[in-house]
Structures are given as structure tokens and as C-alpha cells.
Design a protein around this motif. Structure first.
Motif, short mmCIF file in Angstrom:
data_model
loop_
_atom_site.label_atom_id
_atom_site.label_comp_id
_atom_site.label_asym_id
_atom_site.label_seq_id
_atom_site.Cartn_x
_atom_site.Cartn_y
_atom_site.Cartn_z
N ASN A 108 -6.52 -7.13 -6.70
CA ASN A 108 -6.47 -7.14 -5.24
C ASN A 108 -7.88 -7.17 -4.64
O ASN A 108 -8.12 -7.86 -3.64
CB ASN A 108 -5.69 -5.92 -4.72
N ASP A 109 -8.80 -6.43 -5.26
CA ASP A 109 -10.20 -6.45 -4.78
C ASP A 109 -10.79 -7.84 -4.93
O ASP A 109 -11.46 -8.36 -4.04
CB ASP A 109 -11.06 -5.46 -5.59
N GLU B 67 0.83 -1.22 0.00
CA GLU B 67 0.00 0.00 0.00
C GLU B 67 0.87 1.27 0.00
O GLU B 67 0.58 2.22 -0.71
CB GLU B 67 -0.95 -0.02 1.20
N HIS C 169 -5.55 -3.00 -8.96
CA HIS C 169 -6.56 -2.77 -7.92
C HIS C 169 -7.73 -3.76 -8.07
O HIS C 169 -8.24 -4.27 -7.08
CB HIS C 169 -7.04 -1.32 -7.95
#
Ligand code: 2P0
Length: 333
Positions: free
Chosen positions: A276-277, A238, A273
Motif C-alpha cells: 500500500n505504501d 483501514e 502495508h
């Protein structure tokens, strides 16, 4: 010894260097952190020779002769000759330097970092210099100081006016986190339009966001160092993505803006993203330097799945030359 050959790898920053407080000495406005890639992968290879027969100092870069009078090159040479342990009669001999990269130069793949780190290491060996050489590499190209050391490396901005304490130190060796892998996705191998040096000068002169960043990077650097020491991938990832995004926001906030990423770079950000989601975890982090090419940080166990997703959305090209199937390990010096 009359000839020395060295190899130095590229490093990829997870907390970016962007902004100088001293242009001549190359002193940064903040600390930065990077990982140095494995020697066998993206690297510069430099041979230096010293001989009483040479009439003048000369340098060849990727088979083309370049101007030895280049100010940064001269900075490095002067420091090296000053610290030389060779007898003074030999110290006066001229040198020839020959350097090659095994990857595109100036395409945002840290070519100057590997190049100056390699040149410094080869000269230091030739002139029998001991102790820190990262300050010498720094005076050739800032990020080069981080490529003189393996593993995860922190470049301390330092506080003295001469730059003697603006140097790189290892946080941990690569063996500390052997599962860490890096995928380099070459989006374009064209040379960038605005060099890092010009871009960061422009940001220093025009970006208010850079002034905000300079105040907040110290806290982020410490958190990043902690995440690396604790092998906390989620925090590491992150912080990496947020720092890359802030760096590019600074580039866009500069005037005229420095636009380094392109539509494919942005698609890769969205893909990371979404991935990862979908897995409900932070498995992959992207980071972009001063160019459109993506570097992904991930753990070895996740490489096959991530490559499967990349291949699906960005089918490999027959002419692709950089082999990324296994992910690149970081350097275990
Ligand atoms: C970095 N970059 O930390 C950042 C991120 C580019 C983007 O260090 O002027 O080529 O030679 O000190 O070292 C590129 O800067 O610039 C760089 P100079 P350098 O990796």
C-alpha cells in the motif's frame, strides 16, 4: 419432503465478534459486520432426513458420527421443532443429519459459522419454517447467524435478555459492490489450539483491552457500514485492518494469551502495508480470525498485481489446493 440438502458459505468478519454477554444464549458484547463468500467456494453442505423408521436423532460431521447431545446442537433442534409447521405426528419423527465442509475444519476459516448456518437452513426448510432463522443459527455458533444471509451482513448484538433481537440483517447485497474480492491465504490448516469460545471467554475474564474495545466498537461499526454503503474502499480497508489488529491485541492481552497468528501471518501484514505504501494508496486490506490464515479484501482490478506480489514473496506450493487466482466473489443472494 423427507430429505433436504443445503449449502452455506463461510463469512469473513471485517468488524469482529469477540466476547459474549451470555454464554448459553450466545449473545455478543458488540455488533459485528462480515461479507458472506460465494456459494461455490468455501462452504458446508448439509443433508437432513426425517423418517418414521429412524430410532434416534443422529449426526455425522465430515463422515464421522458426532454426539447429537451436544448442547448447542440441541439448542438449534429444540427451537426448530418448536417453530415447525409440520403436522405433529411427523414432527415427532427422528432425524439424521450429515454435514461436510469443503475446507479445513476449525483452522480459523469460520467452519462452525458455515456448518451451523447450513444446518439451520436445511432444518428450516425441512420443517417449513418461515421468517428469520439467524437467531437459530446464532444459538449453534455466534458467527453462524451472519452466514444465513448473503452480501455484507451486520449482526446486531440486541438488547433483550432472551436474545430475540440479537440477529443478522443484510446491509447491502453483493451486487452493490460487485468489484469486491476476497483472497484466502491458507498459512496453516492445522486445528487451532484455543477454540474461539474458550478464547473469548478468557478475554472476557482477563482482558482490560477488551473492555476498552467494547466501548469503541459501536462507533467503528457505524463507520464501517457507511464505508460499505458509499463503496469507500480506503475507509473500508483501514477499518478492517485496524479492527483485526485490535482483536488480536485483545487476544494477546488475555491471560494466558491466545496467540493465533504466526510469523507468516505477520509477514503478510508487513507485505500488505509495504504494498500500500509503494502504490501510495490503500489497495489491499488483511484480516485474521482465530487462526494464522490471512484473508485479503481488495478490488477485482487489483487482484492480478497483488497475486503477482504474493507469488513472488510466497511462491505457490505444488500441493496447494485452494484456487485463489481470480479472487473469491462475495455471495449474491
Ligand atoms: C468473527 N470469530 O467475527 C470472529 C473473529 C473469530 C474471530 O466469530 O462461541 O465460532 O461459537 O459463538 O462463532 C468465531 O466465533 O464462536 C468468530 P461461538 P464462533 O468472525
Amino acid at each position: 419432503m423427507n430429505t433436504v440438502t443445503c449449502i452455506a458459505p463461510v463469512n469473513i468478519a471485517v468488524i469482529k465478534y469477540w466476547g459474549k454477554r451470555d454464554e448459553v444464549l450466545i449473545l455478543p458484547t458488540n455488533d459485528s459486520i462480515s461479507a458472506t463468500l460465494d456459494m461455490d467456494q468455501l462452504h458446508a453442505k448439509t443433508t437432513v432426513m426425517i423418517s418414521p423408521d429412524f430410532k434416534e436423532d443422529r449426526i455425522w460431521l465430515n463422515d464421522k458420527e458426532e454426539d447429537i447431545k451436544n448442547a448447542r446442537l440441541q439448542n438449534c433442534l429444540k427451537q426448530i421443532r418448536k417453530r415447525s409447521q409440520l403436522p405433529s405426528s411427523i414432527n415427532d419423527w427422528k432425524i439424521h443429519i450429515c454435514s461436510k465442509n469443503n475446507f479445513p475444519t476449525a483452522a480459523g476459516l469460520a467452519s462452525s459459522a458455515a456448518g451451523y448456518a447450513c444446518l439451520t437452513a436445511a432444518l428450516a426448510k425441512l420443517y417449513k419454517i418461515e421468517g428469520d432463522i439467524s437467531t437459530v443459527a446464532r444459538s449453534g455458533s455466534g458467527s453462524a447467524c451472519r452466514s444465513t444471509i448473503g452480501g455484507f451482513v451486520r449482526w446486531y448484538m440486541g438488547s433483550d435478555k432472551c436474545g430475540t433481537d440479537s440477529l443478522a440483517k443484510q446491509i447491502v447485497p453483493a451486487s452493490h459492490w460487485p468489484q469486491m474480492r476476497i483472497l484466502v491465504l491458507v498459512v496453516s490448516d492445522e486445528q487451532k489450539k484455543v477454540s474461539s469460545s474458550i478464547g473469548m471467554k478468557r478475554s472476557m475474564e482477563t482482558s482490560e483491552l477488551l473492555q476498552h474495545r467494547i466501548k469503541h466498537v459501536p462507533e467503528r461499526v457505524n463507520k464501517m457500514q457507511q464505508a460499505i454503503i458509499e463503496k469507500d474502499f480506503k475507509n473500508f480497508a483501514e477499518l478492517t485492518m485496524k479492527d483485526s489488529n485490535q482483536f488480536h491485541a485483545v487476544c494477546l492481552d488475555s491471560y494466558p494469551p491466545c496467540i493465533y497468528m504466526n510469523n507468516i501471518s505477520n509477514s503478510i501484514i508487513n507485505l500488505v502495508h509495504s504494498y500500500n505504501d509503494a502504490v501510495n494508496n490503500v489497495k489491499v486490506a488483511y484480516t485474521y480470525d482465530a487462526g494464522p490464515n490471512a484473508t485479503l479484501y481488495l478490488l477485482e482490478k487489483d487482484v492480478p498485481a497483488v497475486i503477482g506480489v504474493l507469488d513472488y514473496f510466497f511462491p505457490p506450493n505444488e500441493n496447494d489446493t485452494i484456487e485463489y487466482r481470480r479472487g473469491l466473489p462475495i455471495e449474491g443472494v
